[in-house]
Every structure is written in structure tokens, then in C-alpha cells.
Scaffold this motif. Structure first.
Motif, PDB file in Angstrom:
ATOM      1  N   UNK A 289       0.843  -1.202   0.000  1.00 15.14           N
ATOM      2  CA  UNK A 289       0.000   0.000   0.000  1.00 15.14           C
ATOM      3  C   UNK A 289       0.882   1.258   0.000  1.00 15.14           C
ATOM      4  N   UNK A 290       1.955   1.217   0.780  1.00 17.85           N
ATOM      5  CA  UNK A 290       2.884   2.368   0.826  1.00 17.85           C
ATOM      6  C   UNK A 290       3.418   2.689  -0.577  1.00 17.85           C
ATOM      7  N   UNK A 291       3.763   1.643  -1.324  1.00 16.77           N
ATOM      8  CA  UNK A 291       4.339   1.847  -2.655  1.00 16.77           C
ATOM      9  C   UNK A 291       3.334   2.542  -3.573  1.00 16.77           C
ATOM     10  N   UNK A 292       2.062   2.117  -3.505  1.00 16.28           N
ATOM     11  CA  UNK A 292       1.035   2.757  -4.334  1.00 16.28           C
ATOM     12  C   UNK A 292       0.777   4.190  -3.881  1.00 16.28           C
ATOM     13  N   UNK A 293       0.797   4.385  -2.553  1.00 13.89           N
ATOM     14  CA  UNK A 293       0.558   5.734  -2.012  1.00 13.89           C
ATOM     15  C   UNK A 293       1.654   6.693  -2.465  1.00 13.89           C
ATOM     16  N   UNK A 294       2.893   6.211  -2.462  1.00 14.22           N
ATOM     17  CA  UNK A 294       4.012   7.063  -2.879  1.00 14.22           C
ATOM     18  C   UNK A 294       3.794   7.530  -4.321  1.00 14.22           C
ATOM     19  N   UNK A 295       3.310   6.617  -5.162  1.00  8.02           N
ATOM     20  CA  UNK A 295       3.089   6.942  -6.577  1.00  8.02           C
ATOM     21  C   UNK A 295       1.986   7.995  -6.729  1.00  8.02           C
ATOM     22  N   UNK A 296       0.838   7.755  -6.113  1.00  6.82           N
ATOM     23  CA  UNK A 296      -0.317   8.625  -6.365  1.00  6.82           C
ATOM     24  C   UNK A 296      -0.121  10.021  -5.761  1.00  6.82           C
TER      25      UNK A 296
END
Ligand SMILES: *Cc1c(COP(=O)(O)O)cnc(C)c1O
Length: 372
Positions: free
Chosen positions: A277-284
């Protein structure tokens, strides 16, 4: 044919970005299909299903590093049913609620409407922010929400304290429906951490799971007031101890839920799931901050949810139109929470969703905005 066709090379591999029901892993569906004939259509009182329920309970214990004496309670009806059950079995007399969006306000409303409870204390803050709980001697249950799904605000789960730093002695009840399995939590900080499996657990709705501390179990067992059997957590607890539910559950839901828990555990547990989830949050959020027309709705960076992102658009651009074009191109459920009424997109970042697909989604949004 869609009015605006997004070039194929920009599209995500999977177009499901809804906040619940949310993307179900194709591998889990495949595994359900492979085992369907020995599972679906069989009795939930027999060993096959009870072993599956036991696997799910053990998997949740492992995922959340639950102390030995905590219990995993399961029941039908999802989180909404659990709120009503809590008004009978977990709130003794007076509860305190943090209300900062659609979901957190609903449990507060249920407690307020219950004729057998005292008037709850409801601490409200504006959508996009969250209030802070205050320990108070007259409160026997604190209702917190780990992630407010309607606004994309995440909170840190901690037992409330008073002005002198004294920890509250009431139960801490946490609605973790969209957070569980995607955000980190310490079991020492809650008494009941409850959720339904259609969000981070990539399953279907209709079931609740509640991770209960000894204090919560004691409250459930001690409560003597009448409760409808379906909402009586004493009955749910005794059935859960026998690896079953009070009435018939959806077997596919339990299966997909257990598959996801085992996928998390085999990958490295909660740290693995939350890391995705952290990885996706960093992207968005990096994309939104750099964008000329979009920005994160939640002002305080540490409160921006890593499981549900809310992205505001400039007034000159209609987010609803962007969501509509995305939908026509197979990218679904990016619409904002309807009652919030903001010009924004809401995007799930649950661990099932690939960060690469979130990256692709941002390119698609940019493309659609350019075409509009
Ligand atoms: C989705 C959600 C709910 C509602 O769950 P149901 O299983 O549909 O009752 C409650 N609280 C939060 C925080 C949610 O995200």
C-alpha cells in the motif's frame, strides 16, 4: 465506442480501483475454482468448512501478531451489523465517537439511536481531518476509525489519554474495515479491531471479523442485557470458538478471505501488505503534488491514507467526467464518495492493487484530462 479512447499501452493491467468491493486477486479466484467442488455447497458445520474457518482465524492471529489470549470473532452482516452488535455487547453505557466522515458518523448515529445507551459523546472534525479522542472517566467505550474511507484520512491507533497523560480505561473499539491488512497497528492499542473482507482482504462483503482483547471478551461475556440473537456477540463468540458462525456464512467469502490472509503471511505478514500500500501511495501522492490540476485532498501529509487516496481537481475540470471516461475505458470505481460532494477522484491503494497499475492510472488520468 468510448468518446475518448485511452491508448492501450497506457492502461493498467487491472482496472479495478474501487474502495469496496475492491479488486479480488485472480489467483485467489483460480484457487477457489480449483477447490470449488469439495467446498462450495457443503455444510458449514462439518470439518471442511470448519477447518477453513480455523485457518482464517489462525492466519489473522499471525498477521496481526495477536497475543495468545486475544480471540478472533466472526459473524455475518459485515461491519454495519457489527456496529449494531457493539451497541448491545460492547458499549456498557456511554461511548465516545470520533466522527470525521460517513463511516465514523454511522457508528456514532447507531449508538445515539440505541434507547438502552446513554447519550454518546461525539467529537466531530471537518472532512479531510480527524479529531482526537480524550480519556474521560464516564466513557466505557471509545469508537475510533483507523481509516475513514469516505475522505481518505488515516489515523494512528492509540489508546486515548487524558490531559495528564493517563491512559483511558474504557474499551477501544476500532473500525478497521478499510485499514485492516493495509495499515500497521499494535494490538496493545485496541480491544476490538473489526472489519469486513471486501477491502484490503480482497474478498466479498457480508462477514465481519473482530480481533478481541481479553477486556473485550470479558465485556461481551459479562453483558446481561437482551440482544437479538443475530447481534449478540456472546453467541458470535461461542460459535467462533467452534470455528463456525451462528448462521450460514458465504463460503466463497471465507475462502477468498483466508487465501488473502495466507498470501500476506507468506509474503512477510502485515509489513509486506502495508509495504505494498505504501508503494502505491508514494506513486499517487507524488503525482498529485506535481500535477498542475490535481492535489491531495487531505492537507496534512501524515494523515493521507495509504489505502484510500482522495485527489481534488481544479474547478475548471470536472472530476466526475474524468471518472466517466475512465470507466468507459475499463478503469472503474474512481468516482468520489457521493455524499462528500467534492470535485475529486477516490482511488483504492489496497495491497492487492499493483503500484505499477496506480502509476498507469495516473498516466491515463493525465491523458484523459489532456483530451478533455
Ligand atoms: C466499507 C466500510 C464500512 C461498511 O462496511 P460494510 O461491510 O458494508 O458494512 C464501514 N466502515 C468503514 C471504515 C468502511 O470502509
Amino acid at each position: 465506442m468510448p468518446g475518448i479512447e485511452i491508448p492501450r499501452h497506457l492502461l493498467p493491467a487491472d482496472g479495478r480501483f474501487g474502495c469496496g468491493p475492491s479488486k479480488v486477486r485472480p489467483e485467489a479466484v483460480g484457487s477457489l475454482a480449483a477447490q470449488a467442488s469439495s467446498l462450495l455447497g457443503t455444510s458449514h458445520r462439518q470439518a471442511t468448512v470448519r477447518d477453513l474457518v480455523g485457518r482464517l482465524q489462525d492466519g489473522l492471529r499471525q498477521l496481526f501478531s495477536l497475543p495468545e489470549e486475544y480471540e478472533v470473532v466472526l459473524g455475518n452482516g459485515g461491519t454495519t451489523a457489527f456496529w449494531d452488535a457493539a451497541t448491545f455487547s460492547l458499549i456498557e453505557s456511554r461511548s465516545q465517537h470520533l466522527s470525521f466522515g460517513e463511516f465514523s458518523s454511522k457508528f456514532a448515529a447507531a449508538a445515539k439511536a440505541a434507547p438502552h445507551l446513554a447519550e454518546p459523546e461525539i467529537i466531530v472534525s471537518e472532512p479531510g481531518t480527524h479529531p482526537v479522542a480524550r480519556a474521560d472517566r464516564g466513557i466505557d467505550a471509545y469508537a475510533l476509525t483507523h481509516n475513514e474511507t469516505s475522505t481518505g484520512v488515516a489515523t494512528e491507533i492509540a489508546r486515548p489519554r487524558d490531559d495528564d497523560g493517563q491512559v483511558a480505561d474504557g474499551l477501544v473499539l476500532v473500525d478497521a474495515t478499510s485499514a485492516a491488512g493495509g495499515l500497521r497497528v499494535d494490538p496493545a492499542e485496541f480491544d476490538a479491531y473489526y472489519f469486513a473482507p471486501q477491502k484490503c482482504f480482497g474478498s466479498d462483503g457480508g462477514l465481519f471479523a473482530a480481533l478481541c482483547s481479553p477486556a473485550a471478551v470479558e465485556r461481551i461475556e459479562r453483558t446481561e442485557r437482551w440482544a437479538p440473537a443475530f447481534l449478540d456477540l456472546k453467541i458470535a463468540l461461542s460459535n467462533s470458538r467452534q470455528r463456525q458462525t451462528y448462521n450460514t456464512p458465504a463460503l466463497a467469502t471465507i475462502f477468498l478471505f483466508a487465501e488473502q490472509v495466507e498470501w500476506f503471511n507468506s509474503g512477510g505478514g502485515l509489513e509486506f501488505a502495508a509495504g505494498r500500500a505504501d508503494a502505491s501511495a508514494a506513486v499517487i501522492y507524488a503525482w498529485a503534488e506535481a500535477s498542475s490540476y490535481a492535489r491531495p485532498f487531505v492537507a496534512v501529509p501524515s494523515e493521507r491514507s495509504h489505502v484510500v487516496a482522495t485527489i481534488d481537481f481544479d474547478d475548471s475540470l470536472e472530476a466526475a467526467r474524468v471518472a466517466k471516461v475512465l470507466r468507459e475505458n475499463g478503469i472503474v470505481d474512481t468516482e468520489p464518495y457521493r455524499k462528500l460532494g467534492r470535485n475529486q477522484l477516490r482511488i483504492a491503494l489496497f495491497p492487492t492493487i499493483e503500484a505499477a497499475d496506480v502509476e498507469a492510472l495516473t498516466s491515463c488520468i493525465d491523458y484523459v484530462v489532456e483530451q478533455l
